[in-house]
Enzyme design. Sequence first.
Site: not given
Ligand code: FAD
Ligand code: SIN
Length: 534
Positions: A118, A246, A293, A354, A389
Amino acid sequence: MSMIRTDFLVIGSGIAGLTFAVKTARKFPDKTVTILTKANTDETNTKYAQGGIAVVNDLENDSYNKHIDDTLVAGDGLCNRTIVDLVVKEGPDRVNEIIEWGARFDKDVAGDFMRGKEGGHSENRILHHKDITGFEIERALVEEAKQCGNIHIHNHWFVLDLITQHHLGYLVTKGTPDITCYGVYALNTLTKSVEKILAKCTLLASGGVGQVYRTTTNPRIATGDGIAMAYRAKARIESMEFIQFHPTALYEAGVSPSFLVTEAVRGDGGILRNKDGEAFMLTYDARADLAPRDVVARAIDSEMKRTGTEHVYLDCRHMDMERFHEHFPNIQAHCLSIGIDVARQMIPVAPAAHYCCGGVKTNEYGRSSIRNLYACGECASTGLHGANRLASNSLLEALVFAHRCAEDVASAIDKLDYCDAVPDWNASGTTEPKEMILITQSLKEVQLIMSDYVGIVRNDVRLERAMSRIDLLHNEAEELYKAATLSPQLCELRNLITIGYLIVKSAQFRKESRGLHYNTDYPQKSELLQQIVL
Ligand code: FAD
Ligand code: SIN
């Protein structure tokens, strides 16, 4: 109103929250781990991750130093070198752990991992599960958590606020020493009652803020609640000006959230073209389509403005379609569902909000500035990402820091106790809001303000204008909050307004252009390397 006591409280059920919960529950089978999540367990940003997880697990062809350098280059001078080092070096063990827990990453016929590439990566090092890596990781983690009898998951519990000395009647300011977190108040959206959850230790793992913009890849849950409540509790919040757009979200007018077309498609050979079919990236950066990015998103933004279009194209027509289908079946199917055959037609794409590089400031063990409050995952600012990032470093960071938080709290938990003096939630004097339009319209306004004035390219006049509009919306939302019965919609609005404020304020403080923050009034980098902490 009921009350829960739990040794460990986890807010969020994405990769950060679940990993911490499983590790802690295993280490302390006699203690309780409570997870609160505002939607279904798996409705998280994690579930939508596509490209994969960046990790060095092929030391013959890759090295820690290369991954470290790539992260530092993308971060544009603002990464914390110690944190980058430890995330890259501890990453392989953490990824192996989730593989042991059942997460599957694609392998070739010889049984070796297939490694994608990537933007900003000098080597192929992205482990993936087709183009639905996050779905696979979330699946494996949810299953693992369900096997732990001492993990209790409460879905559809909306956390309202962190409880600190403020709720005991003391004046708490940023300068108050030893601000301590005693748990949270949460709205059980099924019973509509506000519950008090007392905890010895609390982990914020509440994810990102994408919904503060009109166009985002983030699902509806990404409203920055955790960062906003930490700010209200007077925690230190850092680097909020660095919002990552993104480059290649699928362009579908009026569709929200936007479907992502992973950067791995460009890693496999996809080419960005403008409306005249020109491959334009080389005119912006020698790394062309695989530049970091921030560079690619800005180039697309400039190309769209230059040609007066709402999107550019991602051209995959020259790619090996058998291989494309194998790696990106979900993207191919989604495009087909809206009439785009990627073998014959170019995919219309445009940048979308993103990822939040900033958040609750933490140290190398995930501790926030508030006692007994940890933060991990997208809501945290660990120092890994700096001003931008590196792709696929987010899942890795969450795994490494969930482990570090779990280790750190393990040595402290037996010395921690509950605070019984915490009062019940007081909802007296509030009534059902008469007009939902007051909430929904304000939400649209916040998103418009942020997209129009605080997007990829900023300037001082736009930031000033955004701040005065946000100020007005803040005052209106606070009036509503004082008078109305609580609803997730109202609380999310309030939190998004706070997030907007934090982004604009941080952007106003940064008098330079660096990484994801580009201000045309200060197009150069400043000599001074500084973090903006609010
Ligand atoms: P999340 O997985 O977002 O979980 C948040 C949690 O908090 C949820 O359960 C939600 O319900 C809970 N929550 C929030 N507010 C409250 C509240 N007030 N009360 C109770 N619960 C609450 N990163 C990579 O490294 N590689 C990738 O390929 C990649 N692709 C991506 C593609 C997309 C489409 C997106 C959107 C993001 C991508 N990212 C990627 C970024 C990555 O997915 C996220 O940064 C990461 O998954 C965040 O994980 P987290 O556990 O911090 O939060
Ligand atoms: C993607 O798959 O392009 C998202 C990867 C990321 O957000 O790190």
